[in-house]
Scaffold this motif. Structure first.
Motif, PDB file in Angstrom:
ATOM      1  N   LEU A  54      41.231  50.586  49.236  1.00  0.00           N
ATOM      2  CA  LEU A  54      42.143  50.189  48.061  1.00  0.00           C
ATOM      3  C   LEU A  54      41.328  49.998  46.973  1.00  0.00           C
ATOM      4  N   ALA A  55      40.002  49.624  47.073  1.00  0.00           N
ATOM      5  CA  ALA A  55      39.037  49.479  45.896  1.00  0.00           C
ATOM      6  C   ALA A  55      38.858  50.902  45.352  1.00  0.00           C
ATOM      7  N   GLY A  56      38.932  51.867  46.204  1.00  0.00           N
ATOM      8  CA  GLY A  56      38.909  53.251  45.728  1.00  0.00           C
ATOM      9  C   GLY A  56      40.023  53.711  45.029  1.00  0.00           C
ATOM     10  N   GLU A  57      41.169  53.496  45.505  1.00  0.00           N
ATOM     11  CA  GLU A  57      42.596  53.787  44.944  1.00  0.00           C
ATOM     12  C   GLU A  57      42.586  53.129  43.441  1.00  0.00           C
ATOM     13  N   ILE A  58      42.248  52.019  43.401  1.00  0.00           N
ATOM     14  CA  ILE A  58      42.268  51.275  41.929  1.00  0.00           C
ATOM     15  C   ILE A  58      41.095  51.919  41.108  1.00  0.00           C
ATOM     16  N   GLY A  59      40.061  52.285  41.608  1.00  0.00           N
ATOM     17  CA  GLY A  59      39.007  52.754  40.864  1.00  0.00           C
ATOM     18  C   GLY A  59      39.257  54.053  40.225  1.00  0.00           C
TER      19      GLY A  59
END
Lengths: 276, 276, 276
Positions: free
Chosen positions: B235-240
């Motif tokens: 999820l952190a990757g998706e937002i990033g």
């Protein structure tokens, strides 16, 4: 306790160090931990120094004499690396070059504490740690430091630092919400920086390397150079934070800001004050 | 196969782990490969954990007892590092601390496969690899894994993972376009993340470290903690990715996003589903 | 001296290499220094290659035969690492795989110079250094190279490079404001890039790894592949600089740009010219 005239002086001093560093590009040998090498080298390059991560004991006799300062950090110490650290410190001493010790996570083990105490016998010019590390060293007993992070506020460690400075003959520098520097008598606090810098791995290691670079351009005034390096690094973080959304972008913008720092900003924003 | 009520539960669970992690800041000892140290330490710091990259066998007896979890990654294994890995795993076992194994590029050599099998004898709490690595371990024979990258889709490796989970007693976790977690019986898939994360070196290593941190705050539920760590990292990757222009900016924004993740986003966007 | 038709040809050639690299994703084994591992692996991933940082001598016999090229960099050399470097170079030779040598800071010590000369005996396909390093190697005597940085303009080193190319049989490549490549007879200059790239640690190491990847997709034309790799990396830096505010953001945008480079940009902006 702040003394505004002093502050102005410190701004000039800090700028003098940074501009000398950019002109002289001193060669700084770093024998450091495996985590910090990338950020440390980039910090030194951004500040204008010439970093060399060279740690084989076979290379010390040929290489270390050409350096302007040596940085030793025990963050991922193993027995194989210690002899090279001692050899490099020995060369620095013999040739009257400054060398700086970062006793990273010194409380992690008896092995590490013993290694740091042996290194301190080799007369570092500066010792830079967090509060826990400086207290641990000063107590010369295994503390319960929690990893590489600090459990103690830097101000709590000032007395320990003064004591360590007196016993070792080194300038002792403590990172924290305020960074303190002492020669055993004088104490100054460097107020630049911000808490999120502690969320960047190796930021403490990197400021120690920057201290080595600042001391390299004025070895006779290691106390002043150390305080100035703290404030310049912290100021680069403050400026970087203006563009950052979290610790990773702060890391990037800090290095960019260190590279781009100009005279006016340093004069205006460096904040170092005397403590009695 | 997705179960929306389960999904909601997983969002709450993931948030509970992340917020506990931020509050408790568990100390995670990482004995990891040389490539991953920087990103792994920054991942742990951004998530709220306290990383310690300490790998000397001399320090294990003093240091490892103070940790909340141990991470072992064989990505740049040499014979000199293996005894410390075994010693740290041994301490973790003796003191009932969780430890997590990343069998990075296990198929690269017979030496590495043997080392991983020996480490698995020491009862890791979780094993996290890509499809090729898990299949290789499960087959216990030298596969033809292509470097550290995965040649197999993670779904192909699920049966191998179940088998490895049963034989080893570990939770087995497979990274891929969907990340799978199994305890030998149950299988869940974590759907967060995006393909470009595979273009960031050490992103797999870093999620394994994050798993160690999640498991540290709830060792009794390593299955749930592992799936949650996968989704939070993804999820952190998706937002990033919303801010990124390529793999390097994705890396930066991922860490920033991990640091800034809030409850609402985790509840709304974590997607973990059960597979029969 | 520039030859515009040649330039067009070089653009096509460079694009052909880059697109082949993305399609074939060659496995590049890197035995490199501790500072460069992260950026080097990310450079290779961004370009489309599959990096493997594997340096244990125990793994060479199993692993190296599966690679498409080997990169050896002596930047943090210790005696423990040298045998694996020689073993990997030996396997590469025996199996007619290309291997590339980066004699980083070769002038730092007699130990390092001797090691590089021994490695050159093992017939590297390409040797890539800065001007000081190539001159030092060519003189085969300990120079006064200043750390890892270059004291000599790359153009000064061209004659030394031609001489080294003839004596070693390798393509010799010199980084600098213009990058030069020679096979001992022909000399080309790659004009892409910008000075701030020297403020990024391991950027030189990373371009050597990119050379290894380019050569891996066309081992029969190592001269052309080397010049193309220089220009593609430099071009990624130029594009990255459009978004950068300093060396750290340049580093990030360079990797993003390398990942995103398209045909039209490569054809239009690669600039490689012949020198007599």
């Amino acid at each position: 306790m702040a003394d505004q005239d002093q502050t102005d002086t410190w701004g000039s001093k800090s700028w003098a160090y940074l501009s000398s560093l950019r002109q002289q590009s001193p060669l700084i040998q770093c024998i450091t931990n495996l985590v910090s090498m990338d950020l440390m080298a980039n910090t030194l390059l951004a500040a204008g120094a010439s970093p060399a991560m060279i740690h084989s004991i076979l290379e010390i006799p040929d290489f270390t004499p050409h350096t302007q300062a040596v940085l030793i950090n025990v963050g991922t110490l193993t027995p194989e690396w210690l002899p090279a650290m001692k050899a490099a410190a020995g060369v620095a001493n013999r040739l009257a070059k400054p060398w700086v010790l970062d006793p990273a996570a010194v409380g992690a083990s008896g092995f590490r504490l013993k290694a740091c105490l042996e290194l301190i016998e080799l007369k570092p010019t500066v010792i830079r740690g967090n509060g826990s590390e400086i207290i641990c060293l000063s107590m010369a007993s295994i503390g319960s430091t929690k990893g590489a992070d600090s459990l103690h506020e830097s101000s709590d460690a000032v007395e320990a630092a003064k004591s360590l400075a007196k016993s070792s003959g080194a300038i002792v520098a403590i990172s924290g919400s305020v960074d303190f520097v002492t020669d055993g008598q004088r104490v100054v606090g460097a107020h630049n920086g911000l808490p999120m810098m502690q969320k960047i791995t190796a930021s403490g290691c990197s400021v120690t390397a920057l201290i080595a670079a600042f001391v390299a351009v004025d070895p006779a005034h290691a106390f002043e150079a150390t305080a100035s390096a703290f404030s310049v690094f912290g100021l680069a973080g403050e400026i970087g934070m203006g563009l950052a959304n979290g610790p990773a972008s702060l890391r990037m913008h800090l290095i960019d800001s260190l590279h781009g720092l100009d005279r006016e900003t340093v004069l205006r924003r460096v904040k170092i004050t005397s403590f009695s």
